[in-house]
Design an enzyme around this catalytic site. Structure first.
Site, PDB file in Angstrom:
ATOM      1  N   ASP A   4      -3.223 -18.062  -0.307  1.00 49.29           N
ATOM      2  CA  ASP A   4      -4.254 -18.749  -1.104  1.00 49.29           C
ATOM      3  C   ASP A   4      -4.919 -19.851  -0.283  1.00 49.29           C
ATOM      4  OD1 ASP A   4      -1.780 -20.040  -1.168  1.00 49.29           O
ATOM      5  OD2 ASP A   4      -1.918 -20.656  -3.263  1.00 49.29           O
ATOM      6  N   LYS A  50       2.947 -15.190   1.637  1.00 50.35           N
ATOM      7  CA  LYS A  50       3.124 -15.887   0.355  1.00 50.35           C
ATOM      8  C   LYS A  50       4.628 -16.142   0.214  1.00 50.35           C
ATOM      9  CE  LYS A  50       1.476 -17.490  -3.562  1.00 50.35           C
ATOM     10  NZ  LYS A  50       0.602 -18.681  -3.631  1.00 50.35           N
ATOM     11  N   ASP A  85      -6.447  -6.858   3.859  1.00 42.41           N
ATOM     12  CA  ASP A  85      -7.583  -6.182   3.235  1.00 42.41           C
ATOM     13  C   ASP A  85      -8.525  -7.216   2.637  1.00 42.41           C
ATOM     14  OD1 ASP A  85      -9.103  -4.009   2.155  1.00 42.41           O
ATOM     15  OD2 ASP A  85      -8.205  -4.463   0.205  1.00 42.41           O
ATOM     16  N   TYR A 133       0.824  -1.212   0.000  1.00 42.31           N
ATOM     17  CA  TYR A 133       0.000   0.000   0.000  1.00 42.31           C
ATOM     18  C   TYR A 133       0.858   1.264   0.000  1.00 42.31           C
ATOM     19  CZ  TYR A 133      -4.769  -1.759   0.827  1.00 42.31           C
ATOM     20  OH  TYR A 133      -6.004  -2.321   0.708  1.00 42.31           O
ATOM     21  N   ASP A 192     -12.370  -8.890   4.409  1.00 44.08           N
ATOM     22  CA  ASP A 192     -13.697  -8.842   3.776  1.00 44.08           C
ATOM     23  C   ASP A 192     -14.295 -10.239   3.718  1.00 44.08           C
ATOM     24  OD1 ASP A 192     -13.587  -6.117   3.359  1.00 44.08           O
ATOM     25  OD2 ASP A 192     -14.194  -6.235   1.251  1.00 44.08           O
TER      26      ASP A 192
HETATM   27  C1  IPM Z   1     -10.414  -1.102   4.079  1.00 42.59           C
HETATM   28  C2  IPM Z   1     -10.688  -0.420   2.768  1.00 42.59           C
HETATM   29  C3  IPM Z   1      -9.529   0.527   2.458  1.00 42.59           C
HETATM   30  C4  IPM Z   1      -8.268  -0.312   2.332  1.00 42.59           C
HETATM   31  C5  IPM Z   1      -9.752   1.408   1.216  1.00 42.59           C
HETATM   32  C6  IPM Z   1     -11.030   2.195   1.307  1.00 42.59           C
HETATM   33  C7  IPM Z   1      -8.585   2.317   0.975  1.00 42.59           C
HETATM   34  O1  IPM Z   1     -10.891  -1.359   1.762  1.00 42.59           O
HETATM   35  O2  IPM Z   1     -10.265  -0.390   5.095  1.00 42.59           O
HETATM   36  O3  IPM Z   1     -10.371  -2.332   4.093  1.00 42.59           O
HETATM   37  O4  IPM Z   1      -7.987  -0.860   1.262  1.00 42.59           O
HETATM   38  O5  IPM Z   1      -7.545  -0.433   3.328  1.00 42.59           O
HETATM   39 MG    MG Z   2     -10.975  -3.371   2.458  1.00 39.46          MG
END
Ligand code: IPM
Ligand code: MG
Length: 357
Positions: A222, A190, A246, A140, A250
């Site tokens: 993975d 990885k 990240d 990042y 999710d």
């Molecule tokens: C998160 C989001 C952020 C990230 C974005 C909005 C920059 O997806 O906090 O997970 O990638 O960290």
């Molecule tokens: Mg995110």
């Protein structure tokens, strides 16, 4: 008295943060501890007013407070802006400016919401895992980065970089959290392909020596993604780099079927933190009073627990949320047949009522 900076941001951010403020006001009215609130700008809202998604004033306010509560940033309105002006830059910028390297993202399945998960309930019931994501390094932020012309064509570059000290400090965070939970850390990398991950794995092994009561295992990312949907209850604490965290967070959030329920904390080395729901600004439902405010309300609970040293008050919020779910109240995102569907504001009122009863 603790000073809290409120950064509502964009989309549903304002609506959900407003409910969390009701909760804070109720705690203030009924307990010894006072939290004073200050408002600041971030994201698209900040761009519209100041021309920057992260005004200097916001950083100044942030450095002068004890904790930050953030709603969400982003929306179609700002997507065509130059990269440095986009709302997401505000979020990445404040994480980096305040060195909030330790991002805690719990994925908890509330028994009341067992049928909200897309997985079979026996696979997810009782799920309680914590992803500890490195938040201010890795690909990042690594340099070099950019898009240039090379050999007569466009060429894009990002760099996955970590100093050993950056790996060690997120490792310590993860092990210390595991000590208070199930005493197992799974480090995700990885390392079969990337040198930076070989170093990650080595440093995690070194850090683990300080925590003989915690076991450490490793998975390639993975495989980790596969294991998360196959048998998520095998995990206690997962520690991983910025990008993998990240993606995996999710995925883990969705296992609970209710991304609208999950809070997060981003901490620096002094446990100063920014607290926010895991979900985004959801522009499609913004302004309709249907967003779920519980992740933001639970972010206040995390703030009390991790930064303000008020475990009792944190528990009060957690219990109020459970009480309201037990009574069958749901926002639309987590509602099933037979539930009592309520809007954003009513859900906020119900939590306050439960807190005060
Ligand atoms: C998160 C989001 C952020 C990230 C974005 C909005 C920059 O997806 O906090 O997970 O990638 O960290
Ligand atoms: Mg995110």
């Amino acid at each position: 008295m603790s000073k809290i900076l409120i950064l509502p941001g964009d989309g549903i951010g304002k609506e959900i943060v407003a409910q969390a403020i009701k909760v804070i006001n109720s705690l203030n009215d009924n307990n010894d501890m006072g939290m004073s609130l200050e408002d600041g700008l971030i994201g698209g809202a900040a761009y519209d007013e100041t021309g920057s998604p992260l005004p200097d004033e916001t950083i100044k306010l942030a450095k002068n407070c004890d904790s930050i509560l953030l709603g969400a940033v982003g929306g179609p309105k700002w997507e065509s802006l130059e990269r440095n002006l986009r709302p997401e830059r505000g979020l990445l910028g404040i994480r980096s400016e305040l060195d909030l390297f330790s991002n805690l993202r719990p994925a908890i399945l509330y028994p009341q919401l067992a049928n909200a998960s897309s997985l079979k309930s026996e696979i997810v019931s009782g799920l309680d895992l914590m992803i500890v994501r490195e938040l201010v390094g890795g690909i990042y932020f690594g340099k070099p980065r950019g898009v240039e012309i090379k050999d007569g064509e466009r060429f894009g570059i990002n760099s996955a970089t970590y100093y050993e000290s950056e790996i060690a400090r997120i490792g310590h965070s993860a092990f210390q959290i595991a000590q208070k939970r199930g005493k197992h850390v799974c480090s995700v990398d990885k390392a079969n392909v990337l040198e930076v991950c070989e170093l990650w794995r080595e440093v995690m092994e070194e850090v683990s020596k300080d925590y003989p009561d915690v076991t450490l295992s490793h998975l390639y990312v993975d495989n980790a993604a596969m294991q998360l949907v196959k048998d998520p209850k095998q995990f206690d604490v997962i520690v991983t780099s910025n990008l993998f965290g990240d993606v995996l967070s999710d995925c883990a959030a969705m296992l609970t079927g209710s991304i609208g329920m999950l809070p997060s904390a981003s901490l620096n080395k002094n446990n100063y933190g920014m607290y926010e729901p895991i979900h985004g600004s959801a522009p499609d439902i913004s302004g309709k009073d249907i967003a779920n405010p519980l992740a933001t309300i639970l972010s206040v609970s995390m703030m009390l627990r991790y930064s303000l040293n008020q475990e009792e008050l944190a528990k009060k919020i957690d219990i109020a949320v459970i009480k309201v779910l037990d009574k069958g109240y749901r926002t639309a995102d987590i509602a099933f047949e037979g539930d009592k569907v309520v809007g954003t504001m009513e859900m906020g009122d119900l939590i306050v009522e439960a807190l005060e009863s």
